[in-house]
Design a protein around this motif. Structure first.
Motif: not given
Ligand code: ADP
Length: 261
Positions: A61-76
């Motif tokens: 929520l605090e950082s500007d993530l790329t779509k790919e980074e969001y995807r990794h976050r969601l996987i975790s």
């Protein structure tokens, strides 16, 4: 001698009654203590994945993530949620079982089909871990048992045998028919269990060494123990560190009236 109740220490009816009350109090106290311990262990185990999810979400929520980074976050996040899900279903099963609230349904079961089905189900996990799975059950072997619970028993024992194994190791699941009993043997070439831990491995939340595997929380074998008991059976473990472990479950072919619910 009466420990809590202030009765005179006599050997008459009152003295004996006081002693009985004391024993009851002691048992109640230790049951409450066990329950408090259970609750605190359970919350502790859930807190870790929950804290990880919270941190992952806050950071995203605090950082500007790329779509790919969001995807990794969601996987975790998904991985941590799956962990919590597993913990909650194990807790749910164990507490319901111990309260006598699990609907045990005894029927005629073919253990050959059951072991074959579980092996197919565990195949993917064994492959990921580079462990070879074998099974041996030459003929149909029937037993009076609960389908869901016995399947769970096979899964928990085989899952552990894979989880606590070495790369390139093996697991053998065998079912043998004896005169009035059947024997289920799950043997592995894994890391083994130290002798001093063996008496405790069926206790709730007991883990040999927390660094061994991060997935388990020490409930799998308590569930196995309960399933064996409800089937009026016995479980025996032998193990050598660095060589492997062998879990042997003996179950009667027929249930006596005691548990036929
Ligand atoms: P967990 O969910 O942590 O695997 P279990 O109740 O299934 O909990 O097992 C308790 C402990 O016993 C585990 O933490 C593990 O260290 C040990 N254990 C169980 N099965 C095996 C096995 N086949 N080989 C080696 N260690 C095992």
């Amino acid at each position: 001698l009466s420990k809590r109740l202030n009765f005179p220490n006599t050997n008459d009816e009152i003295g004996r009654l006081a002693l009985t009350f004391d024993e009851m109090l002691e048992r109640l106290e230790s049951a409450f203590k066990r329950e408090r311990r259970f609750l605190s262990d359970a919350s502790h185990e859930l807190r870790t994945p929950l804290a990880t999810v919270k941190a992952l979400v806050e950071e995203a929520l605090e950082s500007d993530l790329t779509k790919e980074e969001y995807r990794h976050r969601l996987i975790s996040i998904h991985r941590e949620i799956s962990k919590m899900n597993k913990i909650i279903s194990q807790l749910f099963m164990l507490t319901r079982c111990e309260e006598g609230n699990w609907p045990v349904d005894f029927e005629n079961i073919n253990l050959k089909t059951m072991v074959e089905d579980v092996i197919v189900e565990m195949d993917e996990y064994a492959l990921q871990r580079n462990v070879k799975l074998y099974h041996e059950c030459e003929k149909d072997i029937f037993i009076e048992g609960d389908q869901t619970l016995l399947t769970r028993l096979f899964i928990n024992l085989i899952e552990n045998a894979i989880k606590y194994n070495k790369k390139g190791g093996w697991v053998k699941a065998k079912v043998e028919e004896l005169d009035q009993q059947v024997r289920i043997i799950i043997e592995d070439s894994g890391i083994g269990i130290p002798q001093e831990d063996l008496p405790f491995i069926f206790n709730r939340f007991y883990r040999v060494d927390k660094s061994r595997a991060t997935e388990g929380i020490g409930l799998g074998l308590s569930i196995v123990d309960w399933i064996v008991k409800i089937h009026q059976g016995k479980v025996n473990v032998t193990s050598t560190v660095g060589v492997g472990s062998k879990f042997e479950v003996s179950l009667p072919k027929h249930q006596t009236k005691l548990h036929s619910t």
